[in-house]
Scaffold this active site. Structure first.
Site, PDB file in Angstrom:
ATOM      1  N   THR A  33       1.028  -0.892  -0.157  1.00 43.78           N
ATOM      2  CA  THR A  33      -0.471  -0.300   0.291  1.00 43.78           C
ATOM      3  C   THR A  33       0.333   0.866  -0.404  1.00 43.78           C
ATOM      4  O   THR A  33       0.375   2.282  -0.349  1.00 43.78           O
ATOM      5  CB  THR A  33      -0.934   0.042   1.456  1.00 43.78           C
ATOM      6  N   GLU A 104       9.784  -3.289  -1.917  1.00 40.69           N
ATOM      7  CA  GLU A 104       9.472  -4.060  -0.702  1.00 40.69           C
ATOM      8  C   GLU A 104      10.454  -4.350  -0.200  1.00 40.69           C
ATOM      9  O   GLU A 104      10.509  -5.685  -1.482  1.00 40.69           O
ATOM     10  CB  GLU A 104       7.941  -4.744  -1.503  1.00 40.69           C
TER      11      GLU A 104
END
Length: 230
Positions: A33, A104
């Site tokens: 997110t 990430e």
């Protein structure tokens, strides 16, 4: 509250490349997110964790195998994870306009969090641990995998456990709270040590998404490289 911790690394090699930002945190901390928040910036190249790649290694679901038997599959999984993260961190930018590369997790968190925790929990044999450690050491000495900023989405294990159950990812259905506690402790130990080698921006990600987004906006200048000149 959020805080910034600066650690210098005099040995980091300065090269002409995009500003590298690793989004770090426990399972379910909101890393994906967070990365999506920066979709509006055309100069940012974003890389989510390559989960689909881990699910299909010549027909083998390494992620599923890992969670089914960590003692048997941790070595193979971490070896492949290192390769996939290495490709992301060292690949050239997709266009000349890219000034920030955001991904990430990193080869560093794989080494200092997940490999260390696997050794501690005895999911790795001593020889397997040494292979992974030396693989990382060689990479760090011979390739530029350095990070410029870590954005640490700090959460409590119970919060991310509840989120993990809600999202219902098949491979995570059997992950116990104890494992999330171990990952949390590994992150806390690593990011408070001198092994980090770059600046750390810590954001309280136990809070509502809107509040986390406010922090991302507040620190966007820093996250996007500020006066970065590489």
């Amino acid at each position: 509250m959020s805080n910034i911790k600066t650690i210098t690394n005099a040995t980091r090699v300065i090269t002409k490349r995009p500003f590298r930002v690793s989004i770090e945190g426990n399972i379910g901390s909101g890393k994906s997110t967070c990365i999506k928040y920066f979709d509006k910036y055309p100069n940012v190249e974003k890389h989510s964790e390559p989960i689909e790649e881990w699910r299909s290694v010549s027909g083998h679901n390494l992620l599923g195998l890992l969670y089914s038997d960590m003692s048997q599959w941790t070595f193979a999984f971490q070896h492949y994870v290192h390769l996939s993260r290495l490709k992301i961190q060292t690949s050239p930018p997709s266009s000349p306009n890219i000034t920030v590369k955001m991904f990430e997790r990193s080869v560093h968190s794989s080494r200092h969090c997940f490999v260390e925790n696997s050794k501690q929990q005895e999911h790795l044999q001593e020889a397997e641990y040494e292979v992974l450690a030396q693989w990382f050491d060689y990479t760090e000495k011979n390739l530029d995998v350095s990070l410029d900023l870590i954005v640490y989405l700090r959460t409590t294990p119970t919060t991310v456990w509840e989120r993990m159950l809600q999202r219902g990812r098949a491979e995570e259905s059997e992950v116990p709270l104890e494992y999330l506690q171990q990952v949390h402790e590994s992150y806390e130990k690593w990011l408070s040590s001198a092994d980090v080698g770059c600046e750390v921006l810590t954001i309280d990600a136990d809070r509502a998404l809107a509040l986390v987004a406010d922090d991302l906006q507040r620190y966007s200048y820093k996250i996007l490289g500020g006066n970065h000149t590489n």
